[in-house]
Design a protein around this motif. Structure first.
Motif, PDB file in Angstrom:
ATOM      1  N   ARG A 190      41.075  51.179  32.976  1.00 50.14           N
ATOM      2  CA  ARG A 190      40.523  50.230  33.839  1.00 50.14           C
ATOM      3  C   ARG A 190      39.970  49.118  33.190  1.00 50.14           C
ATOM      4  NH1 ARG A 190      40.023  52.559  39.278  1.00 50.14           N
ATOM      5  NH2 ARG A 190      41.823  53.523  39.609  1.00 50.14           N
ATOM      6  N   LEU A 191      39.176  49.653  32.183  1.00 45.93           N
ATOM      7  CA  LEU A 191      38.047  48.760  31.546  1.00 45.93           C
ATOM      8  C   LEU A 191      38.966  47.807  30.767  1.00 45.93           C
ATOM      9  CD1 LEU A 191      35.409  50.940  30.289  1.00 45.93           C
ATOM     10  CD2 LEU A 191      35.172  49.456  32.093  1.00 45.93           C
ATOM     11  N   GLN A 192      40.202  48.242  30.077  1.00 47.58           N
ATOM     12  CA  GLN A 192      41.011  47.353  29.242  1.00 47.58           C
ATOM     13  C   GLN A 192      41.796  46.504  29.819  1.00 47.58           C
ATOM     14  OE1 GLN A 192      42.765  50.267  26.227  1.00 47.58           O
ATOM     15  NE2 GLN A 192      41.484  49.401  24.862  1.00 47.58           N
ATOM     16  N   SER A 193      42.033  46.514  31.114  1.00 52.65           N
ATOM     17  CA  SER A 193      42.849  45.721  31.888  1.00 52.65           C
ATOM     18  C   SER A 193      42.275  44.281  32.142  1.00 52.65           C
ATOM     19  CB  SER A 193      43.211  46.314  33.263  1.00 52.65           C
ATOM     20  OG  SER A 193      44.044  47.618  33.090  1.00 52.65           O
ATOM     21  N   LEU A 194      42.892  43.394  31.731  1.00 54.15           N
ATOM     22  CA  LEU A 194      42.233  42.002  31.822  1.00 54.15           C
ATOM     23  C   LEU A 194      42.524  41.342  33.299  1.00 54.15           C
ATOM     24  CD1 LEU A 194      43.041  40.488  28.568  1.00 54.15           C
ATOM     25  CD2 LEU A 194      41.084  41.541  29.100  1.00 54.15           C
ATOM     26  N   GLN A 195      43.666  41.568  33.579  1.00 49.86           N
ATOM     27  CA  GLN A 195      44.169  40.971  35.101  1.00 49.86           C
ATOM     28  C   GLN A 195      43.903  42.162  36.021  1.00 49.86           C
ATOM     29  OE1 GLN A 195      45.187  38.105  35.350  1.00 49.86           O
ATOM     30  NE2 GLN A 195      44.649  37.696  33.215  1.00 49.86           N
ATOM     31  N   ARG A 196      43.469  41.644  37.287  1.00 54.51           N
ATOM     32  CA  ARG A 196      43.453  42.636  38.512  1.00 54.51           C
ATOM     33  C   ARG A 196      44.477  42.257  39.527  1.00 54.51           C
ATOM     34  NH1 ARG A 196      40.674  46.880  36.172  1.00 54.51           N
ATOM     35  NH2 ARG A 196      38.819  45.878  34.772  1.00 54.51           N
ATOM     36  N   GLY A 197      44.821  43.279  40.415  1.00 60.22           N
ATOM     37  CA  GLY A 197      45.472  43.047  41.459  1.00 60.22           C
ATOM     38  C   GLY A 197      44.745  42.399  42.716  1.00 60.22           C
ATOM     39  N   VAL A 198      45.116  42.394  43.813  1.00 66.05           N
ATOM     40  CA  VAL A 198      44.327  41.699  45.042  1.00 66.05           C
ATOM     41  C   VAL A 198      43.564  42.853  45.449  1.00 66.05           C
ATOM     42  CG1 VAL A 198      44.688  40.817  47.514  1.00 66.05           C
ATOM     43  CG2 VAL A 198      46.572  40.551  45.662  1.00 66.05           C
ATOM     44  N   ASN A 199      42.209  42.250  45.568  1.00 64.67           N
ATOM     45  CA  ASN A 199      41.105  43.104  46.158  1.00 64.67           C
ATOM     46  C   ASN A 199      40.650  44.334  45.264  1.00 64.67           C
ATOM     47  OD1 ASN A 199      40.798  41.519  48.473  1.00 64.67           O
ATOM     48  ND2 ASN A 199      42.393  42.546  49.189  1.00 64.67           N
ATOM     49  N   GLU A 200      41.046  44.375  44.057  1.00 64.66           N
ATOM     50  CA  GLU A 200      40.650  45.188  43.049  1.00 64.66           C
ATOM     51  C   GLU A 200      39.347  45.014  42.419  1.00 64.66           C
ATOM     52  OE1 GLU A 200      45.324  47.080  42.265  1.00 64.66           O
ATOM     53  OE2 GLU A 200      44.295  45.873  40.445  1.00 64.66           O
ATOM     54  N   ASP A 201      38.443  46.209  42.174  1.00 65.60           N
ATOM     55  CA  ASP A 201      37.397  46.104  41.549  1.00 65.60           C
ATOM     56  C   ASP A 201      37.417  45.740  40.055  1.00 65.60           C
ATOM     57  OD1 ASP A 201      35.804  46.641  43.685  1.00 65.60           O
ATOM     58  OD2 ASP A 201      36.292  48.964  43.206  1.00 65.60           O
TER      59      ASP A 201
END
Length: 322
Positions: A251-262
């Motif tokens: 989770r911490l290493q993900s640069l892009q987020r999906g819709v409404n994701e923290d």
């Protein structure tokens, strides 16, 4: 088996061969693990590993399951080589006159190996996760666009098609170096240490002791199938044990987020939000996928390492030159 000293080049070659073979075999499962860990409550695209792989093939084709594999295949050689060679190095220096290591010293050797490997593991995982999760985010955006079109009151309104812009590991690396410097590639270093150090503390002593059960003589190597099974059991056990740390790291290493994701500011913030919004079971997301990845990966690694393919190749070089 007594801790036989193998030359450093042989250790590096053995570790590299083992890593390349292992990654090639299990990478699609690793992709499913990353996507399952990253999806949060709300927009859940995948219900299981098989569901994730089937949907990935349908939307991205067969080779969609290998997105990010080039990064792993490039960096897994030094990563696995450092891990295995470092463990041997620390075991050798912690042993007293060739005597059997105590469990505490075996754990210390594993701790040293896990600490050393993050030099390569952190940027490798950082790049791999972006490429693996890109398909999930694109699929989520397409689903949201389709739902918006269906719910639109205007019959003439047509949603704009969502086109995924594919990036490469090189492009991501350049952008991270340009915007954040070398620290950009080491985002999530603390979480990686939190995962890999305990993993090695559990894995290496467990493997060593399981492998000894198959030895008829302490000075003779265990049969290859014993090394393979010991690597599988020790790897899967350690993988499941540290899976909560792997979820946090992903989770911490993900640069892009999906819709409404923290989004998360650090390890504690990530842990708190996952616990509050998704419940404690969220920390086990992808655990069985990770076990399926790690078991054969480390089983193969130990077989290659204990068979000593590199020693054979290095022994052949002088003969070939002659």
């Amino acid at each position: 088996m007594a801790d036989k000293q193998i030359s450093l080049p042989a250790k590096l070659i053995n570790g590299g061969i083992a890593g390349l073979i292992g990654v090639t075999c299990v990478f699609p499962i690793d992709l499913a693990k990353t996507r399952l860990q990253n999806q949060q409550n709300g927009q859940r695209l995948y219900s299981s590993m098989s569901d994730c792989l089937i949907k990935t093939i349908r939307s991205e084709g067969y080779f969609g399951m290998y997105r990010g594999a080039a990064v792993n295949l490039t960096l897994v050689t030094p990563e696995k080589a450092i891990k295995l060679a470092a463990n041997d190095f620390f075991r050798h220096h912690l042993s007293k006159d060739g005597k059997k290591l105590t469990l505490l010293r075996e754990m210390l050797a594993g701790c040293g190996a896990g600490t050393c490997q993050v030099i390569v593991t952190t940027p490798m995982e950082m790049l791999k996760i972006q490429l693996q999760d890109a398909g999930r985010i694109a699929a989520q955006k397409k689903l949201m666009a389709a739902q918006a079109q269906l719910s639109s009151s205007s019959a003439t309104r047509v949603a704009e098609p969502v086109v995924e812009t594919r990036t490469t590991a090189t492009q991501i690396t350049r952008e991270l170096l340009r915007s954040k410097g070398i620290a950009g590639l080491y985002k999530g270093l603390g979480a990686t240490l939190l995962r890999d150090v305990p993993f090695s503390i559990v894995y290496f002593p467990l493997f060593a002791n399981l492998n000894k059960l198959g030895q008829k003589d302490p000075n003779v190597k265990a049969p290859f199938y014993v090394s393979f099974l010991s690597g599988c059991v020790a790897g899967s056990t350690a993988a499941v044990a540290v899976n909560p740390c792997d979820v946090i790291k992903t989770r911490l290493q993900s640069l892009q987020r999906g819709v409404n994701e923290d989004t998360y500011s650090g390890i504690l913030d990530c842990t708190k939000k996952i616990w509050q919004k998704e419940g404690p079971m969220a920390f086990l997301k992808g655990a069985y996928c990770r076990a399926l990845v790690i078991a054969p990966l480390f089983g193969i690694a130990q077989v290659v390492y204990f068979i000593g393919i590199a020693e054979f190749l290095l022994d052949m070089l002088p003969k070939h030159r002659a």
